[in-house]
Design a protein around this motif. Structure first.
Motif: not given
Length: 368
Positions: A340-368
């Motif tokens: 359903t379209a609701a499943h896709r909205a949830s998937e988009l939220e999940m992908y967004y959090k995944e990418v944000v998490g990777k960016k934060v981890a990469k930034q923390q790695e650079v700073e350390s």
């Protein structure tokens, strides 16, 4: 998702479904994102062929902005794009490469390319046709949302350098597609615009069956079929069927036929929205075969595969009414639980959090 997102989508069209399947896909996704508490702005190029065929001029679930050209987009809406949490650029957006370069250069948030036409896009890239996407642009998007799953995702990452290619299949709206008590008009129906590559399998798997089964009723709905095509006496033709009539169309059939474009068969893992809509109506599907179809539906229990006219004839004459209803209901339950379209909205939220998490981890790695 607890955080409310400001989302900007630059897509082909959300206001008009004329001649494209993007509008209904965007409408379902955006409506569900809105239900989840997110603020969505949809930016659409104002073009004449959609302006004269707008079937949803006022979108109640998002703010829609029509812009006239690239310069207006850059001057009037740069701030909106820059400060959004998530900016999505869709396939076939006019001047899509320039739009994508602009977005990926100025956006502070996550950027995504939403490919509603993945097999077509990759074929165009192979032959040097960069109508709306350039290979150099793909790595600049944080996320590649693909209508095609399977091995294609690895190809997008490995060959084209996408940081994250994720399956993002089409979907359906359960408020629009569901079983109805409707008089049966046809034994087998097909809904689709004419295309050179689909016509031979349509002829073999459906129209040849119609010639053998004079006591059965068939229907082909969709535009642009050549006058030269011979339609049997038991094959009804419907030139245009607006989306508002699709549910009634599926519910008026005992079975529905699915024919897949050649480039989608080649890529595999590319379910059509028609599959989900028909299944949602509880209408059992007879489909051609492509790699990955068994990852969407279980063959023989949720979908029937036809590889010859004999297969189609067998299904129409030998499948009992009880079996037919069971197959249709199983497919309906599958799409209600996964597509359903609701499943896709949830998937988009999940992908967004995944990418944000990777960016934060990469930034923390650079700073350390």
């Amino acid at each position: 998702m607890s955080k409310k997102l400001d989302i900007v989508i630059l897509g082909l069209s959300i206001t008009s479904s004329w001649g494209n399947g993007h509008a209904t896909t965007f409408r379902g996704l955006v409506r569900e994102l809105n239900k989840n508490g997110h603020d969505v702005t949809f930016l659409e190029r104002d073009v004449s062929w959609y302006a004269s065929n707008r079937d949803l001029a006022n979108t109640p679930f998002c703010k829609t902005i029509l812009y006239n050209n690239l310069e207006e987009l850059k001057t009037e809406y740069a701030d909106l794009i820059q400060h959004a949490d998530l900016v999505i650029v869709g396939s076939y957006v006019p001047e899509g490469v320039a739009v994508g370069e602009f977005v990926t250069n100025i956006a502070d948030g996550i950027t995504a390319f939403y490919d509603i036409d993945t097999p077509v896009t990759l074929t165009k890239l192979e032959r040097g046709d960069f109508e709306y996407l350039h290979p150099d642009l793909i790595p600049k998007y944080d996320l590649y949302l693909s209508f095609t799953g399977g091995p294609t995702l690895q190809r997008i990452e490995q060959q084209y350098g996408s940081p994250a290619a994720r399956a993002f299949y089409c979907s359906f709206d359960p408020e629009l597609y569901f079983p109805e008590e409707t008089p049966v008009k046809w034994d087998l129906g097909y809904l689709g615009t004419y295309s050179d590559d689909r016509q031979p399998p349509l002829q073999q798997l459906m129209l040849d069956a119609a010639e053998q089964l004079n006591d059965k009723r068939f229907v082909v709905a969709g535009p642009q079929y050549p006058q030269s095509i011979h339609w049997g006496a038991n094959v009804e033709r419907i030139e245009h069927l607006p989306p508002s009539q699709h549910r009634a169309f599926y519910n008026s059939q005992l079975f529905t036929m699915n024919i897949t474009r050649a480039y989608m068969i080649k890529a595999g893992f590319s379910p059509s929205v028609r599959l989900f809509e028909a299944a949602a109506c509880g209408t059992p599907i007879i489909s051609d075969y492509w790699d990955g179809i068994d990852s969407i539906f279980e063959i023989e229990t949720e979908i029937l595969i036809s590889k010859s006219v004999a297969d189609t004839v067998y299904y129409l004459t030998e499948v009992s009414e009880e079996q037919r209803k069971i197959i249709g209901e199983r497919a309906r339950q599958k799409v209600l639980h996964h597509h359903t379209a609701a499943h896709r909205a949830s998937e988009l939220e999940m992908y967004y959090k995944e990418v944000v998490g990777k960016k934060v981890a990469k930034q923390q790695e650079v700073e350390s």
